[in-house]
Every structure is written in structure tokens, then in C-alpha cells.
Scaffold this active site. Structure first.
Site, mmCIF file in Angstrom:
data_model
loop_
_atom_site.group_PDB
_atom_site.id
_atom_site.type_symbol
_atom_site.label_atom_id
_atom_site.label_comp_id
_atom_site.label_asym_id
_atom_site.label_seq_id
_atom_site.Cartn_x
_atom_site.Cartn_y
_atom_site.Cartn_z
ATOM 1 N N GLY A 289 -10.231 -45.250 16.111
ATOM 2 C CA GLY A 289 -10.247 -43.798 15.523
ATOM 3 C C GLY A 289 -10.031 -43.732 13.892
ATOM 4 N N HIS B 296 -47.746 -33.946 27.047
ATOM 5 C CA HIS B 296 -47.804 -34.838 28.172
ATOM 6 C C HIS B 296 -48.543 -35.858 27.866
ATOM 7 C CE1 HIS B 296 -47.943 -36.501 32.100
ATOM 8 N NE2 HIS B 296 -49.513 -36.643 31.989
HETATM 9 P P1 NAI Z 1 -13.333 -43.165 18.665
HETATM 10 O O1 NAI Z 1 -12.171 -41.945 18.686
HETATM 11 O O2 NAI Z 1 -14.459 -42.812 18.801
HETATM 12 O O3 NAI Z 1 -12.593 -44.190 19.687
HETATM 13 C C1 NAI Z 1 -11.371 -44.738 19.469
HETATM 14 C C2 NAI Z 1 -11.127 -45.406 20.890
HETATM 15 O O4 NAI Z 1 -10.131 -46.275 20.796
HETATM 16 C C3 NAI Z 1 -10.631 -44.394 21.921
HETATM 17 O O5 NAI Z 1 -11.399 -44.465 23.099
HETATM 18 C C4 NAI Z 1 -9.084 -44.548 22.080
HETATM 19 O O6 NAI Z 1 -8.643 -44.181 23.201
HETATM 20 C C5 NAI Z 1 -9.011 -46.138 21.848
HETATM 21 N N1 NAI Z 1 -7.645 -46.462 21.359
HETATM 22 C C6 NAI Z 1 -6.980 -45.732 20.258
HETATM 23 N N2 NAI Z 1 -5.822 -46.688 20.165
HETATM 24 C C7 NAI Z 1 -5.824 -47.746 20.977
HETATM 25 C C8 NAI Z 1 -5.093 -48.860 21.187
HETATM 26 N N3 NAI Z 1 -3.851 -49.016 20.723
HETATM 27 N N4 NAI Z 1 -5.470 -49.616 22.146
HETATM 28 C C9 NAI Z 1 -6.782 -49.695 22.701
HETATM 29 N N5 NAI Z 1 -7.569 -48.640 22.672
HETATM 30 C C10 NAI Z 1 -7.087 -47.787 21.770
HETATM 31 O O7 NAI Z 1 -13.018 -43.895 17.202
HETATM 32 P P2 NAI Z 1 -13.924 -44.965 16.609
HETATM 33 O O8 NAI Z 1 -14.805 -45.694 17.542
HETATM 34 O O9 NAI Z 1 -13.071 -45.725 15.846
HETATM 35 O O10 NAI Z 1 -14.876 -43.978 15.473
HETATM 36 C C11 NAI Z 1 -14.289 -43.156 14.615
HETATM 37 C C12 NAI Z 1 -15.134 -42.057 14.645
HETATM 38 O O11 NAI Z 1 -16.144 -42.034 13.654
HETATM 39 C C13 NAI Z 1 -15.844 -41.395 15.884
HETATM 40 O O12 NAI Z 1 -14.860 -40.820 16.557
HETATM 41 C C14 NAI Z 1 -16.804 -40.425 15.376
HETATM 42 O O13 NAI Z 1 -16.562 -39.369 15.129
HETATM 43 C C15 NAI Z 1 -17.289 -41.555 14.137
HETATM 44 N N6 NAI Z 1 -18.734 -42.331 14.513
HETATM 45 C C16 NAI Z 1 -19.601 -41.639 14.886
HETATM 46 C C17 NAI Z 1 -20.653 -42.243 15.219
HETATM 47 C C18 NAI Z 1 -22.052 -41.612 15.780
HETATM 48 O O14 NAI Z 1 -21.895 -40.358 15.695
HETATM 49 N N7 NAI Z 1 -22.876 -42.277 16.372
HETATM 50 C C19 NAI Z 1 -20.707 -43.635 15.217
HETATM 51 C C20 NAI Z 1 -19.308 -44.326 14.850
HETATM 52 C C21 NAI Z 1 -18.330 -43.388 14.383
#
Ligand code: NAI
Ligand code: FAD
Length: 471
Positions: free
Chosen positions: A277, A450
């Protein structure tokens, strides 16, 4: 002292778009940004363009092409031997795209007469105008738009050096493909960047704290994604773990963790991505100098129009509540610029699409089935698989489905969920439909070309009323 109608702090997608829109509306506008490239040059575009959306999608495309040649072309009768990739070229291509996009914003600023003020912006005082210090210079602004974005959250006891233990910045620039890659967090970055390095040859293990996979997505989509990523693609994802220690040794990185059944396990890897996150960038902004309120997590508090409690100070993008998505920030930037200019800008937070750029892609807009159930809303479901679609078969992309959720009484579309090739593009039709308050019947009656993947959207709409024509 230079004086502006609008000063924007932060030139990521939320800030640079706000600045351009404000300038288009005749307001004298400046935009401050502190971002520096690895070469030490100031650059516009923020996280998204420099170390987020754009470079990750470039690497996803390159690695997907490699995987297609290796595994998918066979079905077309095309064989290739000695297929190799050159990581340096792949990374240079990514950097070239980033360079093109970020210098493009500098061009857009020039064209729209936005003054670019490179450096760190700090709010220093208020009154009839707001004073903002940029390194040694101070400027004044009638209106301020804060768009300082977010940065990767790090875990206590796991220092990120962006060489061996990386957040998104290091993970987009590995100089070699790690044989064993560890990923903490099975969220959007973990899945996208985990996929990139898996396709290029890494053995990837993803460790996730929550007991559910992709809890933001619709349950049926998350289940399908789980099946494809773990069974078909060999991504090793372990849920409900608790990381207890990460240490570096001669063997590489050792991750100790407790499993779901409380036993302790160790995983050794050559590199680790920490993707757990992101947190808002509000430190050293000077919020305390002017009494600007932050919430407990450091986000700037705003109302539905991104107004703070202080007059003529607004905040947009990742630094405020809501999904951390570039297009959400852009739309907030436009809204605020228009409100400052006396217009009626608004953002429809119910119609913001999400896309996860894995293969198959995952995309959705509106409510999930589990949300509708918990809210007690009566709904109908229409679902159609890509496997019955001629174009999907021709493209050798039969995985996944589109699912439409419509109000049981009015048929108004409440949510659309897709997992499949090109879902990122197909979801646009659903966003338009929801913006216009369409019913599933509306989509069912629209002529779709299509053969095209978009026919799956129409068939899913027909399925809401149990009258699919091709399945
Ligand atoms: P995320 O919020 O998507 O996922 C973080 C994951 O880490 C969650 O599943 C959470 O439960 C897990 N987590 C948290 N603490 C943990 C721990 N101590 N041990 C193990 N797992 C843990 O965050 P992420 O992937 O870092 O991305 C950040 C944000 O960036 C996304 O929420 C999104 O808003 C944005 N993003 C968007 C993209 C897109 O639109 N395609 C692509 C990449 C990022
Ligand atoms: P940012 O892009 O973070 O920009 C903020 C800017 O403000 C930065 O340039 C920063 O240097 C500057 N700044 C901060 N404080 C100050 C200060 N005091 N003075 C001067 N300047 C300051 N979103 C999508 O929608 N689609 C995607 O495909 C996608 N992929 C992503 C992939 C990755 C790996 C990551 C990390 C994120 C991804 N995101 C994606 C999320 C997206 O990058 C963010 O939602 C978006 O960048 C937020 O825009 P923003 O303008 O609010 O902030």
C-alpha cells in the site's frame, strides 16, 4: 514576489491536469514539483509517469510479448527457437517512454502558459493570499491546489534499499532477472510487477496478510483470477501470513513468516518487493504552519468537492480519500480548477473504473456482488464467458468473463466486472453506461461490431434477462 491566481503543489496526474485546466480557464497558474530523475534532473508527472502507471505498463507489455512468443504462438502454428530477451533494451525502452511522457508535460505547460516552479513547496502563511516557499523563493497564491500524491508504505524492520529490498521504484529497474523473487502484498503492484518478473523467468512467491485474495474485486472475479494466476501461471501466492523477520544473508534475503495454521516458515529469495500500500505525501508540506487538517493516516481532509476547511485551499489525488488511481486524481484536478473559475465541476465517484493490468486483465466499475448483498440491494446478474466469443478464440484469449449487475426492479446497471483480455479497454463502455444511468437492456440493444470482444459485454447484458443469444 510572484503572484498567481492558482498555485498547484505537485505535478503528478492530479496536479499537472489541475494546472492545465486552470490555465485553460484564464487563471494565472504555477505548478511546483520536487521530483528528480535518477540523473538529478527535475521532472514532471509524479509517481504515475516516473515510477508508476507508465513504466509498469511498458514492462508488462514487453514481458507479455515475450511470454506470448514462448507459449501462445504455438497454438497459431508458429514456432520460434532460441527466443531471448535483452533486459537492458527492455528497461531502456521503458525509460524512453517515461522520458517522452514527462517532457511532454513540460511542453503542455509551455503551450498552456503554466509556470513550472521546480523544487520543494512548503505552505508558510495565509491571509488574503497564501504564501508558498519553494526552496529560496516565496510566491503568493489566491488559490492553492495541493496534489502532493503518495509514496510506498514500508514495513517496520524491513528497510528498503531499492537494490535487494525494493518498493515500486526499485522493482521497475532490476538490472537482472532474480532467480527467486519474494513479494510482500498480493495487491495491485504485487500482482502486476510479480507478473512482469515471473514472465521473464523468476520463481515468484507472494505473501499476503489477508485471508482473502483481491478483496476489492468482485468475489467471482477474484476466484477466477486466483485460479489463472496460481494454477495456470504458477504464481505462488500464500494468504493469511504474518511476516516476522526479513534479513539479508550470503544466500540473499531470508523471509521468516507465520502461516495460516500458525507454523513458522522461511522463504529465501534473491530480491524482495514490498508492495503493501501507499501513504500520503504530507510531511514537510507545512500543513501545521497554516492550520491545515490531516486525518490520522496523514491524508488531507476534504469535502466531496475536494475543498479543505481553509478558504481557497483544495487538495486532490492520492493525498486525499478515495482510490489511489491516476484518473481519479485527474478528474478531481479538473473539478477543482473549474470550481475555482466559477464553474460547476464535479466527479462521479460511483463511476471510477479500476484496472489491474495482469494477463488476463481485471477491470470493474461500480458495486461488487458482495457489496450489493451487504447493502441489501436486490439485483440481477448476467454473465458471459470470453470462451464463447469468436474474436476471443481467434486471438487465443478465451479466459475469463464479463458480469453485469443490474437493479432487480429498475434494471439500472449497478456494477460491471470483467476478467479477460482487453478488459481495460472494454470497461470503458460500462463506465459510459453507468455515467448515463443506463439499464442492462440499453447495452443489450446497442449494436456491437462482430466479431469483437465487446460482444461479450452485450451478451452479458442479455444474460441479465436470461436471453443470451450465443451461449
Ligand atoms: P494494495 O493496497 O493494492 O495492496 C497491498 C496488499 O498488501 C494488500 O493486499 C494488503 O492486505 C497487503 N499487506 C499489507 N500489509 C501487509 C503485510 N504486513 N504483510 C503482507 N501483506 C500485507 O497496494 P499496492 O499493491 O502497494 O499498490 C498501491 C496502490 O497503487 C494501489 O492500491 C492502487 O491504488 C495503486 N496502483 C494502481 C494500479 C492500477 O491501477 N493498475 C497499479 C499499481 C498500483
Ligand atoms: P503523484 O503522482 O504521487 O504526484 C505527486 C507529486 O507531488 C510528485 O511528483 C511529488 O514529487 C510531488 N510533491 C510531493 N510533495 C511535494 C512538495 N512538498 N513540494 C513539491 N512537490 C511535491 N494508477 C492508475 O490509475 N493506473 C495504473 O496503471 C497505475 N499503476 C501504478 C503502478 C505503480 C507501480 C504505482 C506505484 C502506482 C500506480 N498507479 C496507477 C497509481 C498512480 O500512480 C497514482 O494514483 C497517481 O500517481 C496519483 O497522482 P497524484 O498526482 O495524486 O500524485
Amino acid at each position: 514576489m510572484k503572484s498567481f491566481d492558482v498555485v498547484v503543489i505537485g505535478a503528478g496526474p492530479a496536479g499537472y491536469i489541475a494546472a492545465i485546466r486552470a490555465a485553460q480557464l484564464g487563471l494565472s497558474t504555477a505548478c511546483i514539483d520536487q521530483w528528480k530523475t535518477p540523473k538529478g534532473e527535475y521532472a514532471l508527472g509524479g509517481t504515475c509517469l516516473n515510477v508508476g502507471c507508465i513504466p509498469s505498463k511498458a514492462l508488462l507489455e514487453s514481458s507479455e510479448n515475450y511470454e506470448r512468443v514462448l507459449h501462445q504462438f504455438k497454438a497459431h502454428g508458429i514456432s520460434a527457437s532460441g527466443v531471448k530477451f535483452d533486459l537492458k533494451t527492455m528497461l531502456e525502452r521503458k525509460d524512453r517512454i517515461v522520458g517522452k511522457m514527462t517532457t511532454g508535460i513540460a511542453g503542455l505547460f509551455k503551450k498552456n502558459k503554466v509556470t513550472w516552479l521546480p523544487g520543494h513547496g512548503q505552505l508558510v502563511s495565509g491571509g488574503t493570499t497564501w504564501k508558498i516557499k519553494i526552496d529560496s523563493e516565496t510566491v503568493e497564491a489566491t488559490n492553492v491546489i495541493i496534489a502532493t500524491g503518495s509514496k510506498a508504505r514500508h514495513l517496520p524492520g524491513i528497510p528498503v534499499d531499492n537494490k535487494l529490498v525494493c518498493d515500486n521504484e526499485g522493482a521497475l529497474a532490476f538490472d537482472s532477472v532474480p532467480e527467486r523473487l519474494g513479494v510482500i502484498g498480493a495487491g495491485v503492484i504485487g500482482l502486476e510487477l510479480g507478473s512482469v518478473w515471473r514472465r521473464l523467468g523468476s520463481k515468484v512467491k507472494v505473501l499476503e496478510a489477508l485471508p482473502t485474495f483481491l478483496s476489492l474485486a468482485d468475489d467471482t472475479v477474484a476466484q477466477e483470477a486466483w485460479k489463472v494466476f496460481t494454477r495456470n501461471q504458477g504464481l505462488d501466492i500464500e494468504l493469511e501470513v504474518q511476516i516476522t523477520k526479513v534479513s539479508q544473508s550470503k544466500k540473499g534475503i531470508e523471509i521468516q513468516y507465520n502461516t495460516k495454521d500458525k507454523s513458522s516458515k522461511t522463504f529465501d529469495c534473491d530480491r524482495l518487493i514490498v508492495s503493501v500500500g501507499r501513504v500520503p505525501n504530507t510531511d514537510a508540506l507545512g500543513a501545521e504552519n497554516i492550520g491545515l487538517k490531516l486525518d490520522a493516516k496523514g491524508f488531507i481532509e476534504v469535502d466531496k468537492n475536494c475543498r479543505t476547511a481553509l478558504p481557497r485551499i483544495y487538495a486532490v489525488g492520492d493525498v486525499v480519500r478515495g482510490p489511489m488511481l491516476a484518473h481519479k486524481g485527474e478528474d478531481e484536478g479538473v473539478m477543482v480548477a473549474e470550481i475555482i473559475a466559477g464553474q460547476h465541476g464535479h466527479v462521479n465517484y460511483d463511476a471510477i473504473p479500476w484496472v489491474i493490468y495482469t494477463a488476463p486483465e481485471i477491470a470493474w466499475v461500480g458495486k461488487t456482488e458482495q457489496q450489493l448483498k451487504s447493502e441489501g440491494v436486490a439485483y440481477k446478474v448476467g454473465r458471459f464467458p470470453f470462451a464463447y466469443n469468436g474474436r476471443a478464440l481467434g486471438r487465443e484469449e478465451p479466459e475469463g468473463f464479463i458480469k453485469i449487475l443490474a437493479d432487480a426492479a429498475t434494471d439500472r446497471i449497478l456494477g460491471v466486472h470483467a476478467i479477460g483480455s482487453l478488459a481495460s479497454e472494454l470497461i470503458a463502455e460500462a463506465v459510459v453506461a453507468m455515467e448515463f444511468g443506463a439499464s442492462s437492456e440499453d447495452i443489450a440493444r446497442i449494436c456491437h461490431a462482430h466479431p469483437s470482444m465487446s460482444e461479450v459485454m452485450r451478451e452479458a447484458a442479455l444474460a441479465v434477462d436470461k436471453r443470451s443469444l450465443n451461449g
